[in-house]
Write an enzyme that holds these catalytic residues in place. Structure first.
Site, mmCIF file in Angstrom:
data_model
loop_
_atom_site.group_PDB
_atom_site.id
_atom_site.type_symbol
_atom_site.label_atom_id
_atom_site.label_comp_id
_atom_site.label_asym_id
_atom_site.label_seq_id
_atom_site.Cartn_x
_atom_site.Cartn_y
_atom_site.Cartn_z
ATOM 1 N N GLU A 80 0.839 -1.193 0.000
ATOM 2 C CA GLU A 80 0.000 0.000 0.000
ATOM 3 C C GLU A 80 0.876 1.246 0.000
ATOM 4 O OE1 GLU A 80 -3.474 -0.330 -0.141
ATOM 5 O OE2 GLU A 80 -2.747 -2.375 -0.480
ATOM 6 N N ASP A 96 3.177 -14.143 12.387
ATOM 7 C CA ASP A 96 2.036 -14.775 11.729
ATOM 8 C C ASP A 96 1.014 -13.683 11.391
ATOM 9 O OD1 ASP A 96 -0.138 -16.238 10.943
ATOM 10 O OD2 ASP A 96 -0.166 -17.561 12.679
ATOM 11 N N HIS A 156 -3.138 9.968 -0.172
ATOM 12 C CA HIS A 156 -3.269 8.723 -0.929
ATOM 13 C C HIS A 156 -3.186 8.985 -2.428
ATOM 14 C CE1 HIS A 156 -4.640 7.095 2.911
ATOM 15 N NE2 HIS A 156 -4.372 5.921 2.403
#
Lengths: 431, 431, 431, 431
Positions: C115, C320, C411
């Site tokens: 991202e 994990d 963004h």
């Protein structure tokens, strides 16, 4: 708490009432409000309030129960601004056989409600449980919490405070003990969120529900902290909303608030078929679909209608009915047993019930606890086991009705039956 | 619902009572249980039940309110196995000024409770709101749900059923309409979980709370499905526990159940200082700490004690008090306003209240709705706006008390005051 | 999980694709499925699998990183049916100053993500924290659970089992100890629901995240129970879904799962104004609105985007990533301090992170832990404190962007920047 | 997030490390922090960062995959401060037969993970599903939300704004449309909490997961509101934390976020017995106990280990792994069918997956989507149906292992197998 656009538009239409909501303006008034009612618990003060409210004779009768009503001054000492008392019908179910650690025997249980069909439904469940040999019941845990909150100047100070508080539990317990004969500080948990610290002071409260007892004892603990803590909080509050008081919350559900009880029974197949007109298999199918339904609707726990029975026994027996908000959570399970019968159980982790204090001294509450044989000291644990058995009865009965396709019918018969022949009223007559 | 090992060990000691829990065996009994009480709503049947229960004169008096009590047979037609009625004291607060879409004016609000200090606290909040010009209130949404559940043979059949049901909404609405004059099917949502399908039938219910109305209408919808669905369910149930009936659940909180109302007010700084002996800043600090506390305890919503006011107005006005379980959720907010005052608001998404049907026909409930001026048809929306304003009053008062360090004192004064000089009782006298 | 009727109808249209959903029938096939891939961790087996999948050269290159890739056989010993490895870009933020109990110093933190803007955002937050003197951090609790479940023949037998289990904790701890050098049974809670009993075995697990360690130790406890319990369960399961493993749940949030850490900082007003182009007041306003927003959407805890930073540091450091489901919960708070600065804090109760075991032995994970200076034994507590400080940085940065109205811009700039001049792609180019 | 006193005391001992916590003081430092890393996406900038971090050859190799690594500059355009890429092993399971509305066929599914046993477990489940004829799957709903928040001067102004916004949906949709070719505003819900108003703008996002698309479109909606609203908000924020972005929340669970899919299968009894070494009855018993366990631990939904499969397929296929936080919720059900087989299903309401945009352009992700045959436009719905079938496979396999008492063994074999003969490591070797 979202509203879909379609529904919002409909609601805007309803709100409009001829107005332009783009100009929505709620009314203001410069008018002086009417005077407040006078305080006082004498009969004269009561009468003055009723007169100020303009109560007519019918209303007075409904709230006063005749000119000779001897209780009204007692009530006026109990609550402020008293004008009388409301009445709620009470019925009795039973016998309900309970095989508990503390409750052992056949109980008649008074239930106060204005909802028709409710008492009949619980009575049916009680009869089934009793026919099956009774409900086993175990009191599992006890504890009432108060949660003072503290804000410190920094995380470091918060840490120092916690280190001190955790190592001075005995002093806290002593401070609490000075305020109460029956209450006892049994645990203290700590929650740190940056420089906010919450203590969860947990008490045993004897046979009382115990909220006030916990409040007074925690006030003493806070005074002790104020006097003795090596770190001074910037702010402190006696209760910082972590206790679960008067609300359903995960924390109480996951541990205990009040008393935690579980109850179970094994219903023989023939009993299910005869008394409920359905089968263990269909009841288990229902349980599965309703358990998943509960999960899909985001419930705390999974159960059917604990609140109905709880509110009714609470109201009859002088419990604080506001606690229905916190007590009506838990789990119901139904399985087909190896024998082909139905194994059923309920677990109630948050029963805020007591047999002394609060509303238990109301004359009608005293009478109802007397019917149960559970008046006063030494009876609260048995009372909670009976309550769990009662709710087990209610779950059996409602699930049976849903499985036998009798749920709507039961309500309709009762509702219409009492309304006579007024067909217009019977059509929509109840809520 | 876990118990820590330490607490479990203590509880085991309590349960032991001299017994060896390794041999724990709950009592069984071959004894025949006592006979059930006789049914019937005649005075004779009532008397027979009271005799069977062995009620003494004091109990009879407490539940019957004198030999001339004219209401008892009415009660016995309302609920099953009736033996009389319980009484709960009722006080009146006000005036409470409300500036709502539907409620506009100064209200006197009857509250029934056995908890001392409660009425005084709400009355104080009402006086503050009224002094601030009243509480603005907006009814935001309405709807009562029933959620039948269906299990199909496969996911494909479930899919076919959904495609049919969603495109036949008008037929479902017509089936519902045949059962009720006031109820209206306004929406239907669908939840598919593999071959399980749940429909959420949502109704407007006029001025009734409306659960029974929704039940009967949904029964008609189910009958329509049984007759017309091109896909036959393997199993179907009128209610599959997705409706949120009688329980706090995320789904109702996130949309609506009953009526959703928001209420707010701006309290001038001087009013806060004078009437609550604290400051807007400290009340905002408390709100922050209590909001985080609510989150940290896993509450649905964040609020202080909605349940107290809700239970008290519900009980006074003949509402179903079991609904406290679902209605006592929502949010409270407090902020310091640009003016230096305190902006406060509450939102209640699940108010299951009505002004017709159910217990509103009880004589005392009728009197209490009369005090509010909100009896009968056309009043339910206003009633809900008043209820929201009431709860706003309660939040202001309790937070004020916690901020002024008067919370415990308020309870102690009230509790002890009414108990006279018995110092032993005052020590632990209340719950 | 309901769908509104309007949306259901639209979705039915999408699903239709020319078909009649009333005849919906999902395809079945009598065709033999293609053969399974061969197992094996040799290079030859790997090559055979890639050939069977028909991977072209580009795909092989993407997954194998050149013919000389030395790691592939190592990978194939780690996971089954291996065909290579996926790559995720990794960037480094810092220095991030941490003032913890265990982590003390200036850290460079590797974050793996696809991202854009994420790393820049966390880097900005880290710079602000460091400029403010660093994030204070406290490890608050530790514990990993496994929860075996038991069904007994009756509630009585369940009660007897609990009495036995609670009084034999030391034997259980000894059984656990035999399976692990680092793990230690530190607590055992019990949940009784009728005849179902769940034990929550809680372990300290050294520097490992510890799920497998807890599993093996609990297997030994179950074997001990099978051999020694005076009451024989009808059914028992090693894990009965009460441990919170791999899922957000109230129980873990309310206590601990893995490690619980809190971190805080005080940002001077001038720093907020200069570095974030907003004010402490506006950030506090945002916090209030977003905290209420979190409550209104039914979140567990209240925070902004913990999951972003957690997933990125987990992926970089061989944790994990499935644990993001359980670890990305907690609280964020922002207040205007008395000094006019912004007091910010985060609390993470469920950090399932370790510095030994699992994926920490992956070559790239080892490199990333090396960048942190937190490789291997004795580093897990510091790693968790750094992770909390990282998430604090992320919360500061995203809230700053939302307050300065730069959230979308950040963004867009990043997303478009990397795509060059393809205006069609920039219009919708990212997810 | 409470800690019991016992545990708090132990934790205090751990924290002490020889210090006196009563004097707890976290370190401060006047030292200048080390310089920040230089920005830039050129190879030279990357090299400079690696040098500044002092990476040795082994670390460089682990993150760079040889001096000839061609991808590194691509990565550096994707994420900021790039130093290379981490690698995670990827294995392939299958064939997995899916009978969906959109996914129809036999799929090989790449899973990236560092957890041993995970891939073998999902592969076993896939083989069973395929042997049973495949998993039926239905896409049920779609929608991605952004939730701007607004604060008004009063409840009245909030009401006026809502009335305007709800009646100008088409203008909002047009504003959104101008920013995106694929995104579409399909719904808008409103949440009013006093003078706070939250809009939930819901978008269809084509084949992208769609968060950025939703962000840019909502930015345009906010600009439209700023320009056109007849009521001026005191404050507005593009996202006010009501969207459920990157977190498990009741609202997303109860409706949809991303895509909602359900998948089911009927496993013949003989298949269960042969492939899982257990029976449908025991698997149903497990489901019951684990469903109740999920409820008792306060989970959102009830399922076993969705997060494992989700994280692994997300990581392989270039999805945003942070979304595991929101996507790994839902339900699993297992029932014994009338045929004696096991009916199993899963429902995933919040799958934030796409086949275009974001990390799907990573070379290894492109290769993995290629293995699935689900690259690019028009494939997202099928991808989500395959993901649901994958998770169904995982639930079958783990429950089978728990029922056959093979759960610990499966992990131990795998974990130890790969570690060779180092008995010390095998004892505690994994997390």
């Amino acid at each position: 708490m979202a509203t879909s656009r379609k529904r919002a538009l409909e609601q805007i239409d309803i709100a409009r009432q001829g107005r332009d909501l783009g100009q929505l303006s709620l009314p203001t008034s410069a008018a002086k409000p009417p005077p407040k009612l006078r305080a006082g618990s004498s009969r004269r003060a009561i009468d003055a309030r009723c007169a100020a409210l303009g109560l007519n004779d019918a209303s007075l009768a409904a709230l006063r129960h005749g000119p000779a009503d001897a209780s009204i001054e007692t009530y006026a000492e109990m609550v402020e601004q008293c004008i009388g008392a409301v009445q709620v019908p009470v019925g009795v179910i039973g016998p309900l056989r309970v095989r508990g650690l503390f409750a052992q025997g056949d109980y008649f249980v008074p239930l106060a409600t204005s909802e028709s069909a409710l008492i009949a439904s619980y009575d049916r469940g009680a009869a089934i449980l009793t026919a099956a040999g009774g409900a086993a019941a175990l009191l599992l845990n006890e504890g009432v919490q108060r949660s003072p909150g503290f804000r410190f100047a920094s995380l470091e100070e918060a840490g120092r405070f916690v280190a001190w508080a955790m190592t001075h539990f005995d002093d806290f317990a002593a401070a609490a003990r000075a305020t109460t004969r029956f209450g006892e500080l049994v645990d203290m948990r700590v929650t740190v969120d940056g420089r906010f610290v919450y203590l969860a002071c947990e008490f045993r409260t004897g046979d009382a529900a115990g909220q006030n007892m916990a409040t007074f004892a925690t006030e003493a603990i806070c005074a002790h902290i104020r006097a003795e803590s090596p770190v001074r909080p910037e702010a402190m509050f006696l209760e910082a909303n972590l206790s679960g008081d008067k609300k359903a919350c995960a924390q109480s559900f996951l541990s205990v608030r009040g008393r935690k009880v579980t109850a179970e029974a094994l219903l023989p197949r023939t009993l299910v078929e005869r008394a409920l007109r359905t089968t263990p298999e269909r009841m288990h199918e229902y349980w599965t679909m309703s358990a998943v339904g509960g999960v899909l609707s985001g419930c705390l726990g999974i159960q059917g209608h604990f609140a109905n029975g709880l509110a009714a026994i609470a109201l009859a027996c002088g419990q604080d009915v506001a606690c229905v908000a916190e007590s009506a959570v838990g789990t119901t399970r139904m399985e087909v047993d190896a024998s082909g019968g139905l194994a059923v159980c309920v677990t109630l982790p948050n029963l805020m019930f007591g047999t002394v204090g609060g509303g238990t001294s109301l004359p009608s509450a005293d009478a109802c606890l007397g019917i149960l044989g559970l008046r006063g000291t030494g009876k609260a644990r048995a009372f909670c086991e009976v309550a769990a058995a009662l709710l087990l009865a209610g779950e059996i009965s409602i699930v049976g009705a849903l499985c036998a396709d009798e749920f709507a019918r039961a309500h309709r018969t009762r509702t219409r039956g009492r309304r006579g022949n007024d067909s217009r009223r019977t059509k929509d007559g109840s809520s």
